[in-house]
Design a protein around this motif. Structure first.
Motif, PDB file in Angstrom:
ATOM      1  N   LEU A   1       0.840  -1.201   0.000  1.00  0.00           N
ATOM      2  CA  LEU A   1       0.000   0.000   0.000  1.00  0.00           C
ATOM      3  C   LEU A   1       0.877   1.254   0.000  1.00  0.00           C
ATOM      4  O   LEU A   1       0.574   2.237  -0.682  1.00  0.00           O
ATOM      5  CB  LEU A   1      -0.926   0.005   1.216  1.00  0.00           C
ATOM      6  N   GLY A   2       1.966   1.209   0.768  1.00  0.00           N
ATOM      7  CA  GLY A   2       2.899   2.339   0.800  1.00  0.00           C
ATOM      8  C   GLY A   2       3.567   2.590  -0.529  1.00  0.00           C
ATOM      9  O   GLY A   2       4.014   3.709  -0.809  1.00  0.00           O
ATOM     10  N   GLU A   3       3.627   1.564  -1.381  1.00  0.00           N
ATOM     11  CA  GLU A   3       4.177   1.697  -2.732  1.00  0.00           C
ATOM     12  C   GLU A   3       3.102   2.054  -3.749  1.00  0.00           C
ATOM     13  O   GLU A   3       3.320   1.971  -4.953  1.00  0.00           O
ATOM     14  CB  GLU A   3       4.876   0.395  -3.125  1.00  0.00           C
ATOM     15  N   ARG A   4       1.933   2.434  -3.249  1.00  0.00           N
ATOM     16  CA  ARG A   4       0.815   2.939  -4.053  1.00  0.00           C
ATOM     17  C   ARG A   4       0.017   1.849  -4.785  1.00  0.00           C
ATOM     18  O   ARG A   4      -0.705   2.141  -5.724  1.00  0.00           O
ATOM     19  CB  ARG A   4       1.281   4.006  -5.057  1.00  0.00           C
ATOM     20  N   ALA A   5       0.162   0.601  -4.356  1.00  0.00           N
ATOM     21  CA  ALA A   5      -0.725  -0.439  -4.880  1.00  0.00           C
ATOM     22  C   ALA A   5      -2.115  -0.239  -4.287  1.00  0.00           C
ATOM     23  O   ALA A   5      -2.259   0.279  -3.172  1.00  0.00           O
ATOM     24  CB  ALA A   5      -0.193  -1.819  -4.502  1.00  0.00           C
ATOM     25  N   ASP A   6      -3.178  -0.612  -5.035  1.00  0.00           N
ATOM     26  CA  ASP A   6      -4.501  -0.588  -4.429  1.00  0.00           C
ATOM     27  C   ASP A   6      -4.638  -1.797  -3.510  1.00  0.00           C
ATOM     28  O   ASP A   6      -3.789  -2.683  -3.480  1.00  0.00           O
ATOM     29  CB  ASP A   6      -5.608  -0.550  -5.485  1.00  0.00           C
ATOM     30  N   MET A   7      -5.715  -1.843  -2.728  1.00  0.00           N
ATOM     31  CA  MET A   7      -5.833  -2.877  -1.700  1.00  0.00           C
ATOM     32  C   MET A   7      -5.859  -4.269  -2.316  1.00  0.00           C
ATOM     33  O   MET A   7      -5.246  -5.203  -1.776  1.00  0.00           O
ATOM     34  CB  MET A   7      -7.093  -2.633  -0.861  1.00  0.00           C
ATOM     35  N   ASN A   8      -6.552  -4.440  -3.416  1.00  0.00           N
ATOM     36  CA  ASN A   8      -6.634  -5.762  -4.030  1.00  0.00           C
ATOM     37  C   ASN A   8      -5.251  -6.241  -4.470  1.00  0.00           C
ATOM     38  O   ASN A   8      -4.859  -7.393  -4.217  1.00  0.00           O
ATOM     39  CB  ASN A   8      -7.592  -5.749  -5.219  1.00  0.00           C
ATOM     40  N   LYS A   9      -4.499  -5.358  -5.109  1.00  0.00           N
ATOM     41  CA  LYS A   9      -3.157  -5.734  -5.566  1.00  0.00           C
ATOM     42  C   LYS A   9      -2.227  -5.977  -4.381  1.00  0.00           C
ATOM     43  O   LYS A   9      -1.407  -6.901  -4.404  1.00  0.00           O
ATOM     44  CB  LYS A   9      -2.589  -4.648  -6.480  1.00  0.00           C
ATOM     45  N   ALA A  10      -2.353  -5.148  -3.336  1.00  0.00           N
ATOM     46  CA  ALA A  10      -1.508  -5.322  -2.147  1.00  0.00           C
ATOM     47  C   ALA A  10      -1.771  -6.676  -1.497  1.00  0.00           C
ATOM     48  O   ALA A  10      -0.835  -7.379  -1.097  1.00  0.00           O
ATOM     49  CB  ALA A  10      -1.765  -4.193  -1.152  1.00  0.00           C
ATOM     50  N   VAL A  11      -3.043  -7.056  -1.400  1.00  0.00           N
ATOM     51  CA  VAL A  11      -3.386  -8.350  -0.816  1.00  0.00           C
ATOM     52  C   VAL A  11      -2.890  -9.484  -1.708  1.00  0.00           C
ATOM     53  O   VAL A  11      -2.325 -10.476  -1.227  1.00  0.00           O
ATOM     54  CB  VAL A  11      -4.907  -8.453  -0.593  1.00  0.00           C
ATOM     55  N   SER A  12      -3.082  -9.343  -3.017  1.00  0.00           N
ATOM     56  CA  SER A  12      -2.656 -10.397  -3.942  1.00  0.00           C
ATOM     57  C   SER A  12      -1.154 -10.632  -3.862  1.00  0.00           C
ATOM     58  O   SER A  12      -0.686 -11.778  -3.894  1.00  0.00           O
ATOM     59  CB  SER A  12      -3.051 -10.015  -5.376  1.00  0.00           C
TER      60      SER A  12
ATOM     61  N   ASP B   1      -6.773 -13.191  -3.614  1.00  0.00           N
ATOM     62  CA  ASP B   1      -6.907 -11.747  -3.760  1.00  0.00           C
ATOM     63  C   ASP B   1      -7.871 -11.272  -2.679  1.00  0.00           C
ATOM     64  O   ASP B   1      -8.273 -12.056  -1.795  1.00  0.00           O
ATOM     65  CB  ASP B   1      -7.390 -11.369  -5.161  1.00  0.00           C
ATOM     66  N   LEU B   2      -8.245  -9.985  -2.706  1.00  0.00           N
ATOM     67  CA  LEU B   2      -9.096  -9.443  -1.650  1.00  0.00           C
ATOM     68  C   LEU B   2     -10.452 -10.146  -1.611  1.00  0.00           C
ATOM     69  O   LEU B   2     -10.972 -10.451  -0.531  1.00  0.00           O
ATOM     70  CB  LEU B   2      -9.274  -7.930  -1.852  1.00  0.00           C
ATOM     71  N   ASP B   3     -11.046 -10.421  -2.770  1.00  0.00           N
ATOM     72  CA  ASP B   3     -12.331 -11.119  -2.799  1.00  0.00           C
ATOM     73  C   ASP B   3     -12.216 -12.493  -2.143  1.00  0.00           C
ATOM     74  O   ASP B   3     -13.113 -12.923  -1.411  1.00  0.00           O
ATOM     75  CB  ASP B   3     -12.827 -11.274  -4.243  1.00  0.00           C
TER      76      ASP B   3
END
Length: 413
Positions: A371-382, A391-393
């Motif tokens: 997230l600190g590297e500007r990924a969105d939450m779904n990408k950060a979780v993945s 993934d987030l889902d």
């Protein structure tokens, strides 16, 4: 004939060497690398060129531009220390550029290197932007009158700036209260507190903050090196300064703000709030604000509830139809009414607590890093849960499946 072939080969070798030594060739190759987004390799190419042709101004400016573009990419990715260093390198090549001085100063400010940032910004000219950031440094380090003076000067230069007007309005609301506060200090915290508060309470708050620094820091893998401002208010002053909702028990907006009116000592509930708000400090440092509210508040609830767990009914599978949409939970909770806010905090705690229990603190730290590297939450979780192929889902599906049936919930779920 052999002599002629040898002569031709020598001429070709000379031509190749001359071509490689041509500044235009270096510049063209660097441009190709820049076009591909490979700024690091372009910089290496241009550094080699400028060492060969130290008086070629075009190469020097091209190198400065490349450092600057890399620094901007670092800023967008939240790599503030790297951005500051690359802006510094760029400015060394073009020392007369006020814009590069300004950008260097902004990067240093975002990295919370306040002394160095102030030094740079003072050399960036008398425009409104340097004054805004100089004001932010004063504000962040507890000099509210100094911040107001700088922002008012900036407003004269940029009267239509609505963000600046908001900063001034906020500081003017806080100044009458903070101007009569006493001060206290510990190793990492600067405490301001109402002089009417009971003696000894401020020291207990500092002790609780130091404990939060160690405990929450261990969970999230972050120990701040910049001093953290904390303010203790009477309840009336807290409402007037923060304009927060009635149900708010604390706030972090770059400073930890706590209403403690009526208390004579740090209760378990206040200690929990201190841990909660300190968690927000670390999440903000790790994500630079790029975090959905439910994850931010969920982590803060986990830390706070270790010390004081409210008597709340647990979420169960039967409550599914009452769950709030993830999109709503990703925005702020301050506009919610009390009942909806309770549900938002309880659901955020349940989801985030499930993630910690199922995947561990290291996975949470990885999510925060991405997230600190500007990924969105779904990408950060993945990225963080790549070993789980989730993934987030997928995480939310597993969380829902983990909820106990009605009548089978356990407190703290």
């Amino acid at each position: 004939m052999p002599d002629r072939r040898a002569l031709l080969l020598a001429l070709l070798l000379y031509a190749g060497t001359a071509l490689a030594a041509d500044p235009l060739t270096y510049g063209a190759k660097a441009q190709q690398l820049i076009a591909k987004g490979d700024f690091v390799q372009a910089i290496e190419e241009l550094k080699a060129a400028t060492s060969r042709f130290p008086y070629d101004q075009e190469l020097k400016h091209q190198l400065a531009f490349t450092y600057s573009e890399l620094a901007k990419r670092d800023l967008q990715a939240g790599r503030y220390a790297q951005a500051a260093e690359n802006f510094r390198q760029s400015h060394e090549l073009i020392p007369d550029s006020k814009e590069l001085v300004l950008m260097h100063g902004i990067a240093l400010y975002l990295n919370k290197d306040y002394a160095a940032a102030r030094s740079e910004l003072l050399q960036a000219g008398e425009g409104s932007e340097p004054l805004v950031y100089l004001g932010k440094i004063s504000y962040d380090t507890g000099d509210l009158p100094g911040a107001l003076e700088l922002w008012r000067r900036a407003k004269e230069l940029d009267p239509a700036n609505k963000v600046l007007a908001g900063l001034i309005e906020k500081a003017e609301r806080e100044l009458p209260v903070e101007s009569r506060m006493d001060k206290g200090y510990s190793s990492m915290f600067d405490l301001s507190f109402d002089a009417e508060l009971p003696p000894g309470l401020s020291g207990q708050v500092l002790d609780a903050l130091e404990s939060a620094y160690n405990t929450v820091g261990s969970d999230l893998g972050r120990f701040p090196t910049t001093r953290i401002p904390v303010l203790l208010y009477t309840k009336k002053d807290y409402s007037s300064v923060t304009a927060g909702p009635d149900w708010s028990g604390g706030l972090y907006d770059g400073k930890i703000r706590l209403p403690v009116g009526g208390l004579t000592e740090v209760t378990p509930q206040l200690r929990a709030i201190i841990f909660h708000e300190f968690t927000h400090v670390l999440v903000a440092e790790l994500t630079h604000g790029n975090v959905p509210t439910w994850f931010n508040e969920g982590l803060a609830e986990i830390e706070g509830r270790k010390l004081f767990a409210p008597k709340l009914p647990p979420l169960t599978g039967a409550a599914d139809k009452h769950l709030l949409p993830l999109a709503d939970l990703s925005r702020g909770f301050s506009g919610m009414g009390g009942a909806q806010a309770w549900m938002a905090y309880q659901q955020s705690f349940s989801m985030t607590s499930f993630m910690v229990q199922r995947y561990g603190w290291y996975a949470v730290q990885e999510i925060l890093k991405h997230l600190g590297e500007r990924a969105d939450m779904n990408k950060a979780v993945s990225k963080a849960l790549a070993d789980y192929a989730l993934d987030l889902d997928g995480v939310m599906r597993e969380w829902r499946e983990s909820l106990p049936a009605a009548g089978q919930g356990s407190e703290g779920q």
